[in-house]
Design an enzyme around this catalytic site. Structure first.
Site, PDB file in Angstrom:
ATOM      1  N   GLU A 158      -4.676   6.995   7.013  1.00 64.64           N
ATOM      2  CA  GLU A 158      -5.375   6.443   6.131  1.00 64.64           C
ATOM      3  C   GLU A 158      -6.041   5.175   6.731  1.00 64.64           C
ATOM      4  O   GLU A 158      -7.224   4.872   6.947  1.00 64.64           O
ATOM      5  CB  GLU A 158      -4.998   6.311   4.593  1.00 64.64           C
ATOM      6  CG  GLU A 158      -6.080   5.383   3.765  1.00 64.64           C
ATOM      7  CD  GLU A 158      -5.618   4.912   2.546  1.00 64.64           C
ATOM      8  OE1 GLU A 158      -6.484   4.166   1.902  1.00 64.64           O
ATOM      9  OE2 GLU A 158      -4.347   5.305   2.095  1.00 64.64           O
TER      10      GLU A 158
ATOM     11  N   GLU B 199       2.477   1.678  -3.435  1.00 62.07           N
ATOM     12  CA  GLU B 199       1.527   2.064  -4.405  1.00 62.07           C
ATOM     13  C   GLU B 199       1.512   3.556  -4.135  1.00 62.07           C
ATOM     14  O   GLU B 199       1.478   4.232  -5.130  1.00 62.07           O
ATOM     15  CB  GLU B 199       0.007   1.463  -3.897  1.00 62.07           C
ATOM     16  CG  GLU B 199      -1.052   1.984  -4.832  1.00 62.07           C
ATOM     17  CD  GLU B 199      -2.107   2.726  -3.980  1.00 62.07           C
ATOM     18  OE1 GLU B 199      -2.588   3.731  -3.798  1.00 62.07           O
ATOM     19  OE2 GLU B 199      -2.879   1.710  -3.182  1.00 62.07           O
ATOM     20  N   HIS B 200       1.484   4.087  -3.073  1.00 62.55           N
ATOM     21  CA  HIS B 200       1.569   5.541  -2.904  1.00 62.55           C
ATOM     22  C   HIS B 200       2.773   6.205  -3.156  1.00 62.55           C
ATOM     23  O   HIS B 200       2.888   7.170  -4.176  1.00 62.55           O
ATOM     24  CB  HIS B 200       1.241   6.046  -1.465  1.00 62.55           C
ATOM     25  CG  HIS B 200      -0.100   5.973  -0.847  1.00 62.55           C
ATOM     26  ND1 HIS B 200      -0.887   7.072  -0.412  1.00 62.55           N
ATOM     27  CD2 HIS B 200      -0.887   5.136  -0.865  1.00 62.55           C
ATOM     28  CE1 HIS B 200      -1.841   6.625  -0.273  1.00 62.55           C
ATOM     29  NE2 HIS B 200      -2.236   5.455  -0.386  1.00 62.55           N
TER      30      HIS B 200
ATOM     31  N   HIS C 199       0.801  -1.237   0.004  1.00 66.10           N
ATOM     32  CA  HIS C 199       0.178  -0.067  -0.107  1.00 66.10           C
ATOM     33  C   HIS C 199       0.992   1.200   0.110  1.00 66.10           C
ATOM     34  O   HIS C 199       0.597   2.203  -0.898  1.00 66.10           O
ATOM     35  CB  HIS C 199      -0.782  -0.159   1.260  1.00 66.10           C
ATOM     36  CG  HIS C 199      -1.810   1.168   1.187  1.00 66.10           C
ATOM     37  ND1 HIS C 199      -2.683   1.174   2.370  1.00 66.10           N
ATOM     38  CD2 HIS C 199      -2.491   2.052   0.499  1.00 66.10           C
ATOM     39  CE1 HIS C 199      -3.620   2.512   2.209  1.00 66.10           C
ATOM     40  NE2 HIS C 199      -3.462   2.768   1.000  1.00 66.10           N
TER      41      HIS C 199
ATOM     42  N   GLU D 222       4.509   9.706   2.583  1.00 67.57           N
ATOM     43  CA  GLU D 222       3.440   8.733   2.328  1.00 67.57           C
ATOM     44  C   GLU D 222       3.241   7.623   3.218  1.00 67.57           C
ATOM     45  O   GLU D 222       1.977   7.241   3.460  1.00 67.57           O
ATOM     46  CB  GLU D 222       3.637   8.345   0.774  1.00 67.57           C
ATOM     47  CG  GLU D 222       3.542   9.398  -0.263  1.00 67.57           C
ATOM     48  CD  GLU D 222       1.987   9.995  -0.235  1.00 67.57           C
ATOM     49  OE1 GLU D 222       1.144   9.423  -0.330  1.00 67.57           O
ATOM     50  OE2 GLU D 222       2.314  11.293  -0.426  1.00 67.57           O
TER      51      GLU D 222
END
Length: 1037
Positions: free
Chosen positions: A205, A107-108, A104, A180
């Site tokens: 998040e 991905e950022h 994840h 991130e």
């Protein structure tokens, strides 16, 4: 963006339907793209790729071309279809073995700069340099997907170049990982005396994601049912594990997983395949050699006996009964998803077991009154290598766990013994037929999502798309063996030892305990720091803040120009005919592929004020309580057999030229195959004339489900609730919007669900019906093919003649109403005969005075949702166009940096709604007061004019990508029908957007956004805040 696998567990029926987005240019009379693709032959060599298979898939109007890249083994699937909304995606199998969130965070981070495009954050910058219809990235449990779509060929090449470079050649800078992923940083980065805290976009998040109890349950369910390999961890990252991830581990994960040999490329639409292959080969794949990726997910070892687990979660402050907050489910491991027919069969079987009031589990569990709704992930979940089926209840008392378990076992036994009614199976197959014919605007995105999991585990994606073959085989199996489905239930549910019983109960101290564990981890990290480490953290924090604050040179990125935007909109031809005396019906001939879409809008002007809060509930239950001679079960069966769905929803529609004027009403929507149109209109006739409001027990069930769904939706939609509340006191329509769709409605439904005697509420429904379900103040709309129109006109006329009319005219409740003719949509009276146009009856409040209100909704969340709304001007005012561009400019050039990069919120920005409300918002935000201060700084920045012509042009591109978003055949003409917007009005607005200049932006920022210039409203959803608690200007709820 993280996708919790279980949350995506939709069956084939929903995964291919594609929602209600917009589409622009469909040419179903031509299949040029499909015919072109059929000319490829097995073994053809094209730009380093070899064609492996060419297959026509007529049921989805496409041709599939499978290829392999010769040097790397990269797999490629092209779906040629005559659709201008072309899509690309690249997918990597990502199989983490811990919960640090490495896929994840990667991905950022890959989207933060690459070799060819080394500027910071090219992904977000391309949002403003493109006319993309979609751009995003998703991390699932075992793959990461990077899709985009656009209608412009040059834009496609630009975005493809950026995506290829980002995924295969990212910079992966340490500062980007810090921003991130996670970092230790001083609370105030410029003050080393402030305490060190955890920060990071993904960190926040995921803290926000796990405020959602359904997410907590789904995640544990997958982890416990599939414990042997990658599914035992949280791919998105557990906030308590994320701080264990290092930058070196991130780079290593990229090196081992983001390689063409571990990649699957997908393209869709009517652009030529050769150009895609050439660019992908030259810009990326030619620079690699084949490797053997070690990312295969092994099969889960089956259990020899069932297992049980108990977990805890945070309390639900909207629970209808505080003593009933337990969730329980029983789940079964199913076969490998690459067995496409078995997966198809089990997906259909799942729907038969759980969908609608006629399903066995609905009858046994939902109607037992023990809980409020099905447990999360109910049904078939086909997003892991081996699928699973789950069923249970939420909102139960802890003492009822055993009762629910025995109900589940008993229901399985009954299904094995009795099977399913033929009508229910036919209704299900009918639903698939509809969803193959229904054209959505994001069909490419639906398809890439639909095939992702199966293809990820080396299944055949083309076989998955051949729904016609699978339907035929399914029918054949049923014909040859009437007990085919019963045997599957016996095999996979009754006799399956790989069975998990998971229960979850609330713990009042859950969030407090999570915070304590986080504080302990932070303390350990801080105590292990040497003075040198502390100094380095302080300096890195300053460096990161400095980098975030620097103006960015994005000149290396490709970009479209404003001149690439179409100067005019396509004309939508409409006919408006007065039917059954004086009811206007708008007909829009479209290539709907044998489908008919019928809508009706009915005004609420005569409804007494005290009944208005109950309109959303009325709409929710109207098509679910029975009608005429049909009870609610028979009605549900008829709706499934004859339609693609029938629904009602409340609407507050702004006027295009006055802020204090609006239209209030209910929109009735439905769709069907053309052969079933008379049956669908007969159902509407029964619903309008003879709705049933006597089923008290079923009404209770529906109320509980509705209240539970609203409460469960808050963590994902907190920013919307904050924005609705913040706009409540700025316009007359705002107050009604809060009543229908805001926190007021959530709380009302909670109160109704708590009532021991629900009869007083049930008695309100016939009173609402009197004002709403008649031909007074109604207008209708039909989208169908030209060939279907004569039959459609007759069926609609029969319906309109059948429904009641008031014997005497009812007076509007609000004294000031105004009748406003809707201008024809295609120039003059060519398509709208004189006297036949739509008349909108608007409510006007000439004495309305906006006022400021500040509300803090206390929620048991570790993150906040912040909204600030400002009253500006309506759609036709030239300043509206300037404010729309300004909102995009403020988001891209200021708020994204302040709120996401510096503040650590998952999202935030500014937007101007059609109703003239300018909104500043943040989502999953660790801050509140600081965010409100950032909103103020954003206004100051806008008023200072520190933006260039290039910035303005980029904002225009971004706005036009939304304005020109594709519109599906089913939705053409809806702007005219609902909002009264003609093509001429939209063209005038378009020209105003083109004409926005630096001077106009400065003028509107000063005129509307400055302190004291317009009325503001503020709202926050989130945890207690000492500063706000001390401020008497805030209302705390």
């Amino acid at each position: 963006m993280w996708r919790c696998g279980g949350r995506q567990g939709l069956c084939v029926l929903r995964r291919l339907s594609g929602g209600h987005a917009h589409h622009r240019a469909w040419r179903w009379n031509s299949n040029r793209a499909c015919e072109r693709a059929l000319q490829y032959k097995l073994g053809d060599k094209i730009h380093g790729f070899t064609v492996n298979q060419v297959t026509s898939v007529p049921e989805l109007f496409l041709t599939a071309v499978k290829l392999t890249h010769d040097d790397t083994g990269a797999r490629y699937l092209h779906l040629a279809r005559e659709d201008t909304n072309n899509l690309f995606s690249v997918q990597f199998r990502t199989t983490p073995m811990d919960s640090t969130g490495v896929p994840h965070i990667l991905e950022h981070t890959v989207l933060c700069g690459s070799q060819k495009y080394p500027c910071r954050d090219p992904f977000f910058k391309m949002l403003n340099r493109s006319l993309s219809t979609f751009m995003n990235a998703f991390t699932a449990s075992d793959y990461t997907l990077y899709p985009f779509s656009t209608q412009n060929p040059k834009d496609f090449q630009n975005l493809l170049s950026v995506y290829l470079d980002a995924t295969f050649f990212p910079c992966l800078r340490e500062l980007d990982f810090w921003q991130e992923g996670w970092r230790l940083e001083h609370e105030n980065p410029s003050d080393p005396q402030t305490p060190l805290v955890f920060k990071g976009v993904v960190f926040n998040e995921m803290k926000g994601a796990f405020t959602d109890n359904e997410r907590i349950f789904s995640q544990h369910l997958q982890n416990r049912l599939l414990p042997d390999h990658t599914y035992s961890v949280v791919s998105g990252g557990d906030p308590l594990c994320i701080p264990e991830l290092t930058w070196e581990q991130l780079k290593q994960f990229h090196a081992t997983h983001y390689h063409p040999s571990n990649a699957r490329f997908f393209t869709y639409g009517n652009f030529p395949l050769e150009q895609h292959l050439k660019q992908i080969h030259e810009e990326a794949l030619s620079k690699f050699q084949k490797i053997e990726p070690s990312t295969v997910v092994p099969a889960q070892t089956p259990w020899d006996k069932p297992r049980e687990f108990q977990i805890t979660c945070g309390p639900d402050s909207f629970a209808t009964d505080p003593s009933k907050q337990t969730t329980i489910s029983v789940s079964f491991l199913l076969p490998d998803i690459t067995d496409t027919f078995e997966a198809f069969t089990l997906s259909l079987l799942s729907s038969l077991l759980t969908s609608g009031p006629n399903s066995p589990f609905y009858k046994a569990l939902i109607e037992s009154g023990l809980g409020t709704d099905f447990s999360p992930d109910v049904g078939y979940n086909g997003y892991t290598r081996e699928a699973y089926f789950s069923v249970g209840l939420q909102g139960i008392a802890e003492k009822d766990i055993e009762t629910v378990r025995s109900l589940i076992d008993r229901t399985i036994d009954e299904v094995v013994e009795k099977g399913f009614e033929d009508d229910r199976i036919e209704a299900l197959l009918h639903k698939i037929e509809i969803q193959m014919k229904h054209q959505s605007t994001s069909f490419g995105l639906m398809l890439t999502s639909y095939i992702a999991s199966c293809w990820n585990h080396d299944g055949d994606p083309v076989e998955l798309l051949k729904l016609g073959n699978q339907l035929a085989k399914f029918r054949q199996c049923l014909q040859e063996n009437p007990k085919f489905l019963q045997e599957k239930v016996k095999q996979y549910f009754k006799n399956n030892q790989h069975k998990l019983t998971l229960s979850m109960r609330p713990d009042d101290k859950y969030h407090e305990k999570q915070a304590q564990v986080e504080a302990t981890k932070l303390k350990q990290k801080v105590e292990a720091l040497s003075p040198g480490d502390r100094q380095q953290i302080y300096e890195k924090g300053l460096e990161l803040r400095s980098q975030q604050s620097k103006p960015q040179d994005a000149s290396c990125l490709p970009a479209l120009k404003v001149s690439d935007i179409e100067p005019t909109i396509p004309v939508t031809e409409l006919d408006v005919v007065l039917t059954a005396g004086d009811i206007p019906v708008q007909y829009c001939a479209q290539p709907t592929n044998g489908m008919v879409y019928f809508r009706a809008f009915s005004s609420l002007n005569t409804l007494p004020e005290e009944l208005r809060p109950y309109v959303p509930l009325f709409c929710s239950v109207l098509t679910k309580l029975g009608c005429g001679l049909l009870d609610y079960r028979e009605q549900a069966q008829q709706i499934e057999l004859k339609t693609g769905g029938m629904s009602a929803s409340p609407h507050v529609l702004p006027d295009d030229s006055h802020m204090d004027t609006y239209e209030q009403g209910v929109l009735f929507s439905s769709l069907c195959l053309d052969r079933n149109l008379p049956d669908m209109m007969q159902l509407w006739s029964e619903i309008f004339n003879n709705p049933c409001f006597e089923e008290e027990e079923h009404f209770k069930v529906l109320v509980k489900m509705t209240a539970q769904e609203l409460a469960n939706g808050i963590p994902d939609s907190g920013h919307l609730y904050a924005s609705i509340r913040a706009g409540r006191t700025l316009t007359p329509a705002g107050d009604l919007q809060e009543t229908f769709s805001g926190m007021d409605q959530v709380r009302l439904m909670k109160r109704i669900a708590e009532m021991t005697d629900i009869k007083p509420i049930l008695r309100k429904l016939p009173r609402i019906k009197k004002h709403l379900l008649n031909g007074d103040n109604m207008r209708c709309s039909v989208n169908a093919t030209p060939q279907q129109m004569p039959q459609t006109e007759k069926a609609v006329e029969d319906f309109l003649r059948s429904i009641g009319r008031s014997k005497k005219e009812r007076r509007p409740v609000r004294p000031h109403t105004v009748e406003k003719p809707v201008p024809s949509s295609s120039g003059g009276d060519a398509h709208v005969p004189h006297g036949s146009q739509v008349i909108r009856k608007l409510v006007m409040e000439p004495t309305f005075k906006p006022w400021q209100m500040k509300t803090h909704f206390l929620m048991p969340f570790p993150v906040n949702y912040v909204g600030e709304c400002i009253r500006t001007v309506p759609y036709t005012d030239p300043d509206h166009a300037s404010l729309k561009i300004l909102a995009r400019l403020m988001t891209a050039k200021f708020l994204h940096t302040e709120i996401r990069e510096k503040g650590g919120a998952y999202g935030g920005g500014a937007k101007l709604s059609h109703n003239g409300i300018f909104t500043l918002y943040s989502y999953r935000d660790p801050n509140t007061i600081e965010t409100l201060q950032s909103f103020g700084k954003a206004v100051d920045w806008a008023k200072s004019g520190k933006f260039t012509q290039q910035d303005i042009d980029e904002a225009k591109l971004s706005v036009f990508s939304t304005v020109d978003a594709p519109v599906a055949p089913s939705d053409k003409g809806m702007d005219h029908f609902l909002y009264g917007l003609s093509d001429e009005m939209k063209q005038a607005h378009r020209e105003q957007l083109f004409a926005v200049s630096h001077d106009k932006l400065l003028a509107v920022s000063d005129r509307y956004l400055g302190t004291g210039k317009s009325t503001h409203g503020l709202a926050i959803l989130g945890p207690e805040n000492p500063k706000i608690a001390k401020d008497p200007s805030w209302i705390i709820q």
